[in-house]
Design a protein around this motif. Sequence first.
Motif, PDB file in Angstrom:
ATOM      1  N   PHE A 183     -16.979 -48.135 -42.066  1.00 60.14           N
ATOM      2  CA  PHE A 183     -16.806 -49.458 -41.465  1.00 60.14           C
ATOM      3  C   PHE A 183     -15.837 -49.407 -40.287  1.00 60.14           C
ATOM      4  CE2 PHE A 183     -18.389 -50.556 -45.711  1.00 60.14           C
ATOM      5  CZ  PHE A 183     -19.420 -51.419 -45.367  1.00 60.14           C
ATOM      6  N   ASP A 184     -14.685 -48.752 -40.488  1.00 64.43           N
ATOM      7  CA  ASP A 184     -13.743 -48.639 -39.382  1.00 64.43           C
ATOM      8  C   ASP A 184     -14.284 -47.746 -38.273  1.00 64.43           C
ATOM      9  OD1 ASP A 184     -11.957 -50.401 -40.426  1.00 64.43           O
ATOM     10  OD2 ASP A 184     -10.565 -48.913 -41.185  1.00 64.43           O
ATOM     11  N   LEU A 185     -15.077 -46.744 -38.617  1.00 62.23           N
ATOM     12  CA  LEU A 185     -15.707 -45.922 -37.588  1.00 62.23           C
ATOM     13  C   LEU A 185     -16.680 -46.750 -36.750  1.00 62.23           C
ATOM     14  CD1 LEU A 185     -16.365 -42.511 -39.378  1.00 62.23           C
ATOM     15  CD2 LEU A 185     -14.836 -42.928 -37.443  1.00 62.23           C
ATOM     16  N   SER A 186     -17.361 -47.693 -37.397  1.00 66.04           N
ATOM     17  CA  SER A 186     -18.282 -48.546 -36.636  1.00 66.04           C
ATOM     18  C   SER A 186     -17.521 -49.420 -35.641  1.00 66.04           C
ATOM     19  CB  SER A 186     -19.122 -49.416 -37.581  1.00 66.04           C
ATOM     20  OG  SER A 186     -18.367 -50.480 -38.149  1.00 66.04           O
ATOM     21  N   VAL A 187     -16.323 -49.856 -36.032  1.00 69.11           N
ATOM     22  CA  VAL A 187     -15.474 -50.610 -35.104  1.00 69.11           C
ATOM     23  C   VAL A 187     -15.016 -49.694 -33.967  1.00 69.11           C
ATOM     24  CG1 VAL A 187     -13.307 -51.873 -34.857  1.00 69.11           C
ATOM     25  CG2 VAL A 187     -14.721 -52.232 -36.889  1.00 69.11           C
ATOM     26  N   ALA A 188     -14.640 -48.476 -34.312  1.00 67.76           N
ATOM     27  CA  ALA A 188     -14.093 -47.543 -33.326  1.00 67.76           C
ATOM     28  C   ALA A 188     -15.108 -47.194 -32.238  1.00 67.76           C
ATOM     29  CB  ALA A 188     -13.615 -46.266 -34.015  1.00 67.76           C
ATOM     30  N   VAL A 189     -16.393 -47.164 -32.581  1.00 64.08           N
ATOM     31  CA  VAL A 189     -17.414 -46.815 -31.574  1.00 64.08           C
ATOM     32  C   VAL A 189     -17.975 -48.045 -30.875  1.00 64.08           C
ATOM     33  CG1 VAL A 189     -18.027 -44.732 -32.841  1.00 64.08           C
ATOM     34  CG2 VAL A 189     -19.362 -46.817 -33.203  1.00 64.08           C
ATOM     35  N   GLY A 190     -17.446 -49.224 -31.242  1.00 64.15           N
ATOM     36  CA  GLY A 190     -17.864 -50.443 -30.561  1.00 64.15           C
ATOM     37  C   GLY A 190     -19.064 -51.144 -31.145  1.00 64.15           C
ATOM     38  N   HIS A 191     -19.407 -50.831 -32.402  1.00 62.41           N
ATOM     39  CA  HIS A 191     -20.545 -51.463 -33.056  1.00 62.41           C
ATOM     40  C   HIS A 191     -20.152 -51.883 -34.479  1.00 62.41           C
ATOM     41  CE1 HIS A 191     -23.403 -50.413 -29.850  1.00 62.41           C
ATOM     42  NE2 HIS A 191     -22.720 -49.284 -29.750  1.00 62.41           N
ATOM     43  N   PRO A 192     -19.252 -52.880 -34.592  1.00 69.02           N
ATOM     44  CA  PRO A 192     -18.740 -53.281 -35.910  1.00 69.02           C
ATOM     45  C   PRO A 192     -19.853 -53.631 -36.892  1.00 69.02           C
ATOM     46  CG  PRO A 192     -17.527 -54.360 -34.153  1.00 69.02           C
ATOM     47  CD  PRO A 192     -18.701 -53.698 -33.506  1.00 69.02           C
ATOM     48  N   GLY A 193     -19.815 -53.000 -38.049  1.00 76.62           N
ATOM     49  CA  GLY A 193     -20.756 -53.300 -39.116  1.00 76.62           C
ATOM     50  C   GLY A 193     -22.108 -52.629 -38.981  1.00 76.62           C
ATOM     51  N   GLU A 194     -22.370 -51.982 -37.854  1.00 78.72           N
ATOM     52  CA  GLU A 194     -23.666 -51.315 -37.643  1.00 78.72           C
ATOM     53  C   GLU A 194     -23.565 -49.870 -38.137  1.00 78.72           C
ATOM     54  OE1 GLU A 194     -25.349 -51.867 -33.713  1.00 78.72           O
ATOM     55  OE2 GLU A 194     -24.114 -53.665 -33.427  1.00 78.72           O
ATOM     56  N   LEU A 195     -23.632 -49.704 -39.444  1.00 83.63           N
ATOM     57  CA  LEU A 195     -23.402 -48.382 -40.014  1.00 83.63           C
ATOM     58  C   LEU A 195     -24.513 -47.402 -39.684  1.00 83.63           C
ATOM     59  CD1 LEU A 195     -21.923 -49.227 -43.531  1.00 83.63           C
ATOM     60  CD2 LEU A 195     -20.826 -49.188 -41.285  1.00 83.63           C
ATOM     61  N   ASP A 196     -25.700 -47.906 -39.341  1.00 81.94           N
ATOM     62  CA  ASP A 196     -26.809 -47.027 -38.990  1.00 81.94           C
ATOM     63  C   ASP A 196     -26.854 -46.676 -37.507  1.00 81.94           C
ATOM     64  OD1 ASP A 196     -27.760 -46.900 -41.607  1.00 81.94           O
ATOM     65  OD2 ASP A 196     -28.981 -48.716 -41.369  1.00 81.94           O
ATOM     66  N   HIS A 197     -25.911 -47.193 -36.724  1.00 83.49           N
ATOM     67  CA  HIS A 197     -25.907 -46.885 -35.301  1.00 83.49           C
ATOM     68  C   HIS A 197     -25.731 -45.376 -35.101  1.00 83.49           C
ATOM     69  CE1 HIS A 197     -24.629 -46.702 -31.102  1.00 83.49           C
ATOM     70  NE2 HIS A 197     -25.190 -47.895 -30.947  1.00 83.49           N
ATOM     71  N   PRO A 198     -26.467 -44.779 -34.164  1.00 82.85           N
ATOM     72  CA  PRO A 198     -26.390 -43.324 -33.972  1.00 82.85           C
ATOM     73  C   PRO A 198     -24.971 -42.790 -33.752  1.00 82.85           C
ATOM     74  CG  PRO A 198     -28.236 -44.229 -32.743  1.00 82.85           C
ATOM     75  CD  PRO A 198     -27.480 -45.399 -33.298  1.00 82.85           C
ATOM     76  N   ASP A 199     -24.127 -43.540 -33.035  1.00 84.24           N
ATOM     77  CA  ASP A 199     -22.760 -43.068 -32.797  1.00 84.24           C
ATOM     78  C   ASP A 199     -21.953 -43.026 -34.087  1.00 84.24           C
ATOM     79  OD1 ASP A 199     -23.387 -42.846 -30.137  1.00 84.24           O
ATOM     80  OD2 ASP A 199     -22.359 -44.685 -29.524  1.00 84.24           O
ATOM     81  N   VAL A 200     -22.176 -44.007 -34.966  1.00 82.88           N
ATOM     82  CA  VAL A 200     -21.491 -44.018 -36.263  1.00 82.88           C
ATOM     83  C   VAL A 200     -21.980 -42.853 -37.111  1.00 82.88           C
ATOM     84  CG1 VAL A 200     -21.012 -45.347 -38.349  1.00 82.88           C
ATOM     85  CG2 VAL A 200     -21.246 -46.529 -36.157  1.00 82.88           C
ATOM     86  N   GLN A 201     -23.280 -42.674 -37.158  1.00 81.90           N
ATOM     87  CA  GLN A 201     -23.850 -41.592 -37.959  1.00 81.90           C
ATOM     88  C   GLN A 201     -23.417 -40.223 -37.444  1.00 81.90           C
ATOM     89  OE1 GLN A 201     -25.642 -41.741 -40.910  1.00 81.90           O
ATOM     90  NE2 GLN A 201     -24.872 -43.850 -40.788  1.00 81.90           N
ATOM     91  N   ASP A 202     -23.311 -40.075 -36.126  1.00 84.09           N
ATOM     92  CA  ASP A 202     -22.852 -38.805 -35.566  1.00 84.09           C
ATOM     93  C   ASP A 202     -21.420 -38.499 -35.997  1.00 84.09           C
ATOM     94  OD1 ASP A 202     -25.247 -38.380 -34.308  1.00 84.09           O
ATOM     95  OD2 ASP A 202     -24.562 -38.975 -32.314  1.00 84.09           O
ATOM     96  N   ALA A 203     -20.562 -39.530 -35.977  1.00 84.35           N
ATOM     97  CA  ALA A 203     -19.172 -39.332 -36.393  1.00 84.35           C
ATOM     98  C   ALA A 203     -19.102 -38.960 -37.873  1.00 84.35           C
ATOM     99  CB  ALA A 203     -18.361 -40.598 -36.115  1.00 84.35           C
ATOM    100  N   ILE A 204     -19.875 -39.662 -38.693  1.00 85.19           N
ATOM    101  CA  ILE A 204     -19.892 -39.379 -40.131  1.00 85.19           C
ATOM    102  C   ILE A 204     -20.348 -37.950 -40.391  1.00 85.19           C
ATOM    103  CG2 ILE A 204     -21.095 -39.923 -42.293  1.00 85.19           C
ATOM    104  CD1 ILE A 204     -21.065 -42.872 -41.390  1.00 85.19           C
ATOM    105  N   GLU A 205     -21.414 -37.548 -39.731  1.00 86.25           N
ATOM    106  CA  GLU A 205     -21.963 -36.212 -39.970  1.00 86.25           C
ATOM    107  C   GLU A 205     -21.019 -35.124 -39.477  1.00 86.25           C
ATOM    108  OE1 GLU A 205     -24.217 -33.009 -41.106  1.00 86.25           O
ATOM    109  OE2 GLU A 205     -24.117 -35.089 -41.818  1.00 86.25           O
ATOM    110  N   THR A 206     -20.298 -35.383 -38.389  1.00 85.48           N
ATOM    111  CA  THR A 206     -19.316 -34.404 -37.909  1.00 85.48           C
ATOM    112  C   THR A 206     -18.259 -34.144 -38.973  1.00 85.48           C
ATOM    113  OG1 THR A 206     -19.614 -34.990 -35.579  1.00 85.48           O
ATOM    114  CG2 THR A 206     -17.523 -33.964 -36.189  1.00 85.48           C
ATOM    115  N   VAL A 207     -17.730 -35.215 -39.547  1.00 85.45           N
ATOM    116  CA  VAL A 207     -16.687 -35.062 -40.569  1.00 85.45           C
ATOM    117  C   VAL A 207     -17.256 -34.414 -41.822  1.00 85.45           C
ATOM    118  CG1 VAL A 207     -15.019 -36.278 -42.002  1.00 85.45           C
ATOM    119  CG2 VAL A 207     -15.424 -37.038 -39.653  1.00 85.45           C
ATOM    120  N   ARG A 208     -18.414 -34.887 -42.261  1.00 86.89           N
ATOM    121  CA  ARG A 208     -19.020 -34.336 -43.480  1.00 86.89           C
ATOM    122  C   ARG A 208     -19.278 -32.844 -43.342  1.00 86.89           C
ATOM    123  NH1 ARG A 208     -23.040 -32.105 -45.710  1.00 86.89           N
ATOM    124  NH2 ARG A 208     -23.994 -31.844 -43.650  1.00 86.89           N
TER     125      ARG A 208
END
Length: 262
Positions: A183-208
Amino acid sequence: MVQSRNTTSLRKRLENDEITLGMAEDAYSPTLIELYGGLGLDFVWIDFEHAGPSPWDATAVEQLLRASELTGTELLVRVPVTEPALVRKALDAGVRNVFLSHVDTADEVRDIVRAAYFHYDGEPGERGLAIPRASRWGLDDDYAATEDEDVLIGVTIESLEAVENIDSILDVPSLGFVFIGPFDLSVAVGHPGELDHPDVQDAIETVRSRSVERGVPVGGLGFGMSDVNEKANNGYQMLNIGTTTIAIQEIVAEWLDEYERS
């Protein structure tokens, strides 16, 4: 059905590559913590960042701890600020697993982890030695020698800076886990609450992926049990399967929908 009491620490279960499941108890109720332990959950997430009593209130924290200790589950306590004194106070109260929020750099993580241990990376740590509840008020003769063995310090990765610094963060000695905050990552990339946004998913996958490669346990939120099972098969070791208030909402809403008015 009440499950058997678990006596293996959360830290050791992660070190043994086990998958652990927990619930976020956002009513801050000792009764519900005791219930979750009886149901067999491995941990109960207590989030002092967004709500609840003050984490500086040792009496309130101790009441939650007693409920968890009764049934053998463990509290996973997220503190609202990255402050060594607060981490030490939580550990002295008897918390074993401390979860840091809004940490961006390896230096921040290292300062906190060092503060949590008597011995750190082959050198003296910065944990204060007293006779608090964690030592059973001095009754535990092995406290100073064994305390470090069960302490688990983890961080939430929830900013782009933390994602960019993930390799150096993962290199911090004795870092117990990283927990991905979508959720906070979605805010950080400028798409609050959009957990499926490609930028959010890219950040998640990098950490994972980096965490799995380095052998550092990774945790995350489960959005339904299909998602939990998928994440468990994809390297996650700590999975939060829900929250008290959302579980109650879903169950009561279902009951109301099934009510047949005359």
